[in-house]
Motif scaffolding. Structure first.
Motif, PDB file in Angstrom:
ATOM      1  N   LEU A  12     -29.942 -22.943   3.489  1.00 25.07           N
ATOM      2  CA  LEU A  12     -30.123 -21.956   2.435  1.00 25.07           C
ATOM      3  C   LEU A  12     -28.764 -21.386   2.067  1.00 25.07           C
ATOM      4  O   LEU A  12     -27.935 -21.116   2.949  1.00 25.07           O
ATOM      5  N   VAL A  13     -28.551 -21.188   0.766  1.00 26.83           N
ATOM      6  CA  VAL A  13     -27.302 -20.609   0.265  1.00 26.83           C
ATOM      7  C   VAL A  13     -27.672 -19.449  -0.652  1.00 26.83           C
ATOM      8  O   VAL A  13     -28.499 -19.604  -1.546  1.00 26.83           O
ATOM      9  N   ASN A  14     -27.047 -18.308  -0.413  1.00 24.86           N
ATOM     10  CA  ASN A  14     -27.282 -17.155  -1.280  1.00 24.86           C
ATOM     11  C   ASN A  14     -26.267 -17.210  -2.418  1.00 24.86           C
ATOM     12  O   ASN A  14     -25.113 -16.845  -2.237  1.00 24.86           O
ATOM     13  N   GLU A  15     -26.726 -17.650  -3.584  1.00 28.29           N
ATOM     14  CA  GLU A  15     -25.864 -17.757  -4.762  1.00 28.29           C
ATOM     15  C   GLU A  15     -25.999 -16.535  -5.664  1.00 28.29           C
ATOM     16  O   GLU A  15     -25.405 -16.480  -6.734  1.00 28.29           O
ATOM     17  N   GLY A  16     -26.792 -15.549  -5.231  1.00 23.88           N
ATOM     18  CA  GLY A  16     -27.039 -14.359  -6.044  1.00 23.88           C
ATOM     19  C   GLY A  16     -26.090 -13.221  -5.724  1.00 23.88           C
ATOM     20  O   GLY A  16     -25.127 -13.362  -4.969  1.00 23.88           O
ATOM     21  N   ALA A  17     -26.413 -12.045  -6.279  1.00 17.09           N
ATOM     22  CA  ALA A  17     -25.574 -10.854  -6.119  1.00 17.09           C
ATOM     23  C   ALA A  17     -26.134  -9.872  -5.100  1.00 17.09           C
ATOM     24  O   ALA A  17     -25.480  -8.878  -4.788  1.00 17.09           O
ATOM     25  N   ALA A  18     -27.335 -10.135  -4.573  1.00 11.28           N
ATOM     26  CA  ALA A  18     -27.970  -9.240  -3.604  1.00 11.28           C
ATOM     27  C   ALA A  18     -28.250  -9.999  -2.313  1.00 11.28           C
ATOM     28  O   ALA A  18     -28.364 -11.230  -2.314  1.00 11.28           O
ATOM     29  N   PRO A  19     -28.389  -9.285  -1.201  1.00 11.54           N
ATOM     30  CA  PRO A  19     -28.723  -9.959   0.058  1.00 11.54           C
ATOM     31  C   PRO A  19     -30.067 -10.681  -0.024  1.00 11.54           C
ATOM     32  O   PRO A  19     -30.959 -10.279  -0.766  1.00 11.54           O
ATOM     33  N   CYS A  20     -30.193 -11.732   0.745  1.00 10.61           N
ATOM     34  CA  CYS A  20     -31.445 -12.466   0.921  1.00 10.61           C
ATOM     35  C   CYS A  20     -31.848 -12.287   2.382  1.00 10.61           C
ATOM     36  O   CYS A  20     -31.024 -12.473   3.280  1.00 10.61           O
ATOM     37  N   VAL A  21     -33.112 -11.935   2.598  1.00 16.60           N
ATOM     38  CA  VAL A  21     -33.605 -11.727   3.955  1.00 16.60           C
ATOM     39  C   VAL A  21     -34.727 -12.725   4.211  1.00 16.60           C
ATOM     40  O   VAL A  21     -35.624 -12.891   3.372  1.00 16.60           O
ATOM     41  N   PHE A  22     -34.670 -13.390   5.366  1.00 18.07           N
ATOM     42  CA  PHE A  22     -35.724 -14.333   5.713  1.00 18.07           C
ATOM     43  C   PHE A  22     -35.947 -14.360   7.216  1.00 18.07           C
ATOM     44  O   PHE A  22     -35.136 -13.850   7.991  1.00 18.07           O
ATOM     45  N   VAL A  23     -37.060 -14.948   7.613  1.00 24.89           N
ATOM     46  CA  VAL A  23     -37.377 -15.180   9.011  1.00 24.89           C
ATOM     47  C   VAL A  23     -37.355 -16.685   9.233  1.00 24.89           C
ATOM     48  O   VAL A  23     -37.937 -17.447   8.449  1.00 24.89           O
ATOM     49  N   ALA A  24     -36.664 -17.097  10.293  1.00 27.01           N
ATOM     50  CA  ALA A  24     -36.613 -18.503  10.684  1.00 27.01           C
ATOM     51  C   ALA A  24     -37.334 -18.656  12.016  1.00 27.01           C
ATOM     52  O   ALA A  24     -37.121 -17.871  12.945  1.00 27.01           O
ATOM     53  N   ILE A  25     -38.192 -19.668  12.093  1.00 27.59           N
ATOM     54  CA  ILE A  25     -38.975 -19.922  13.297  1.00 27.59           C
ATOM     55  C   ILE A  25     -38.697 -21.351  13.739  1.00 27.59           C
ATOM     56  O   ILE A  25     -38.710 -22.282  12.930  1.00 27.59           O
ATOM     57  N   GLY A  26     -38.443 -21.526  15.002  1.00 31.15           N
ATOM     58  CA  GLY A  26     -38.176 -22.853  15.538  1.00 31.15           C
ATOM     59  C   GLY A  26     -37.991 -22.778  17.035  1.00 31.15           C
ATOM     60  O   GLY A  26     -38.294 -21.779  17.671  1.00 31.15           O
ATOM     61  N   ARG A  27     -37.458 -23.848  17.572  1.00 31.82           N
ATOM     62  CA  ARG A  27     -37.208 -23.953  19.001  1.00 31.82           C
ATOM     63  C   ARG A  27     -35.717 -24.156  19.195  1.00 31.82           C
ATOM     64  O   ARG A  27     -35.051 -24.752  18.352  1.00 31.82           O
ATOM     65  N   LYS A  28     -35.190 -23.681  20.289  1.00 36.08           N
ATOM     66  CA  LYS A  28     -33.779 -23.894  20.585  1.00 36.08           C
ATOM     67  C   LYS A  28     -33.491 -25.392  20.618  1.00 36.08           C
ATOM     68  O   LYS A  28     -34.291 -26.182  21.133  1.00 36.08           O
ATOM     69  N   ALA A  29     -32.358 -25.770  20.052  1.00 33.83           N
ATOM     70  CA  ALA A  29     -31.992 -27.193  19.977  1.00 33.83           C
ATOM     71  C   ALA A  29     -31.983 -27.831  21.362  1.00 33.83           C
ATOM     72  O   ALA A  29     -31.349 -27.329  22.287  1.00 33.83           O
ATOM     73  N   ALA A  30     -32.718 -28.919  21.494  1.00 33.99           N
ATOM     74  CA  ALA A  30     -32.766 -29.670  22.750  1.00 33.99           C
ATOM     75  C   ALA A  30     -32.624 -31.164  22.481  1.00 33.99           C
ATOM     76  O   ALA A  30     -32.922 -31.986  23.335  1.00 33.99           O
ATOM     77  N   SER A  31     -32.189 -31.498  21.253  1.00 30.84           N
ATOM     78  CA  SER A  31     -32.028 -32.899  20.871  1.00 30.84           C
ATOM     79  C   SER A  31     -30.855 -32.996  19.899  1.00 30.84           C
ATOM     80  O   SER A  31     -30.245 -31.995  19.549  1.00 30.84           O
ATOM     81  N   ALA A  32     -30.584 -34.193  19.447  1.00 28.29           N
ATOM     82  CA  ALA A  32     -29.483 -34.411  18.514  1.00 28.29           C
ATOM     83  C   ALA A  32     -29.723 -33.680  17.201  1.00 28.29           C
ATOM     84  O   ALA A  32     -30.858 -33.538  16.741  1.00 28.29           O
ATOM     85  N   CYS A  33     -28.617 -33.204  16.619  1.00 26.09           N
ATOM     86  CA  CYS A  33     -28.656 -32.556  15.318  1.00 26.09           C
ATOM     87  C   CYS A  33     -27.583 -33.198  14.448  1.00 26.09           C
ATOM     88  O   CYS A  33     -26.449 -33.404  14.904  1.00 26.09           O
ATOM     89  N   ILE A  79     -37.506 -16.901  17.039  1.00 26.39           N
ATOM     90  CA  ILE A  79     -37.755 -16.184  15.795  1.00 26.39           C
ATOM     91  C   ILE A  79     -36.477 -15.426  15.472  1.00 26.39           C
ATOM     92  O   ILE A  79     -36.018 -14.624  16.277  1.00 26.39           O
ATOM     93  N   SER A  80     -35.929 -15.687  14.308  1.00 25.53           N
ATOM     94  CA  SER A  80     -34.721 -14.974  13.894  1.00 25.53           C
ATOM     95  C   SER A  80     -34.965 -14.269  12.570  1.00 25.53           C
ATOM     96  O   SER A  80     -35.513 -14.862  11.638  1.00 25.53           O
ATOM     97  N   HIS A  81     -34.548 -13.020  12.511  1.00 28.95           N
ATOM     98  CA  HIS A  81     -34.541 -12.239  11.272  1.00 28.95           C
ATOM     99  C   HIS A  81     -33.133 -12.387  10.727  1.00 28.95           C
ATOM    100  O   HIS A  81     -32.164 -12.026  11.397  1.00 28.95           O
ATOM    101  N   VAL A  82     -32.992 -12.952   9.532  1.00 31.23           N
ATOM    102  CA  VAL A  82     -31.683 -13.331   9.003  1.00 31.23           C
ATOM    103  C   VAL A  82     -31.415 -12.628   7.675  1.00 31.23           C
ATOM    104  O   VAL A  82     -32.293 -12.574   6.814  1.00 31.23           O
ATOM    105  N   VAL A  83     -30.195 -12.126   7.526  1.00 32.51           N
ATOM    106  CA  VAL A  83     -29.736 -11.571   6.262  1.00 32.51           C
ATOM    107  C   VAL A  83     -28.541 -12.411   5.809  1.00 32.51           C
ATOM    108  O   VAL A  83     -27.560 -12.555   6.538  1.00 32.51           O
ATOM    109  N   LEU A  84     -28.682 -12.986   4.617  1.00 31.50           N
ATOM    110  CA  LEU A  84     -27.576 -13.728   3.994  1.00 31.50           C
ATOM    111  C   LEU A  84     -26.973 -12.841   2.922  1.00 31.50           C
ATOM    112  O   LEU A  84     -27.642 -12.492   1.946  1.00 31.50           O
ATOM    113  N   GLU A  85     -25.731 -12.467   3.124  1.00 33.96           N
ATOM    114  CA  GLU A  85     -25.023 -11.720   2.093  1.00 33.96           C
ATOM    115  C   GLU A  85     -24.715 -12.660   0.927  1.00 33.96           C
ATOM    116  O   GLU A  85     -24.737 -13.889   1.089  1.00 33.96           O
ATOM    117  N   PRO A  86     -24.423 -12.129  -0.254  1.00 33.87           N
ATOM    118  CA  PRO A  86     -24.051 -12.995  -1.371  1.00 33.87           C
ATOM    119  C   PRO A  86     -22.911 -13.950  -0.960  1.00 33.87           C
ATOM    120  O   PRO A  86     -21.938 -13.531  -0.334  1.00 33.87           O
TER     121      PRO A  86
END
Length: 149
Positions: free
Chosen positions: A104-125, A44-51
């Motif tokens: 996800l790309v923040n194309e705006g003028a304010a920060p975007c905050v989201f939560v990402a849920i997944g599993r640590k990479a254990a296969s090809a990406c 679980i990651s709490h993520v902030v994308l700046e503009p």
């Protein structure tokens, strides 16, 4: 269930991407919440994308599902053949094995905050836009032809 104190987990913008692919995520700040909360089965990651920030290089995983929930601000979900605005309350799911490169790309003028849920990479990406690949056996970055970076 104890409330998680976000300030107790320092935010970082560290990345494993090699140059020059690391520059696109320099405005991405995240906190890995699972370890401090005792969660081991998924990340679980709490993520902030700046503009101007990107969540990642556009990618897809062979063996890991991903799920995101936008908490505030706006971001553009960029996929193989689509661009979809994402706003607070919007969710997106990326099932494993589906060759739909996304980020996800923040194309705006304010920060975007989201939560990402997944599993640590254990296969090809796979990274369809750049000459980068995570080898499913070694979990190391390499070129698409398998050669070392």
């Amino acid at each position: 269930m104890p409330k998680i104190d976000l300030d107790a987990t320092p935010a970082t913008n560290a990345t494993g991407y090699p140059p020059p692919y690391d520059a696109a995520v320099a405005k991405r700040w995240y906190r890995r919440l699972g370890p401090d909360a005792g969660i081991e089965d998924f990340g679980i990651s709490h993520v902030v994308l700046e503009p101007g920030g990107w969540s990642s290089q556009r990618h897809w995983h062979e063996g890991e599902d991903e799920f995101v929930v936008i908490l505030s601000g706006e971001a553009m979900l960029v996929e193989e053949d689509a661009r979809t605005p994402m706003r607070a309350g919007d969710c997106a799911a990326f099932p494993k094995g589906q060759a739909n490169g996304h980020h996800l790309v923040n194309e705006g003028a304010a920060p975007c905050v989201f939560v990402a849920i997944g599993r640590k990479a254990a296969s090809a990406c796979h990274y369809p836009d750049i000459d980068l690949h995570i080898d499913g056996r070694t979990l190391n970055y390499c070129r698409k032809d398998g050669s070392r970076l």
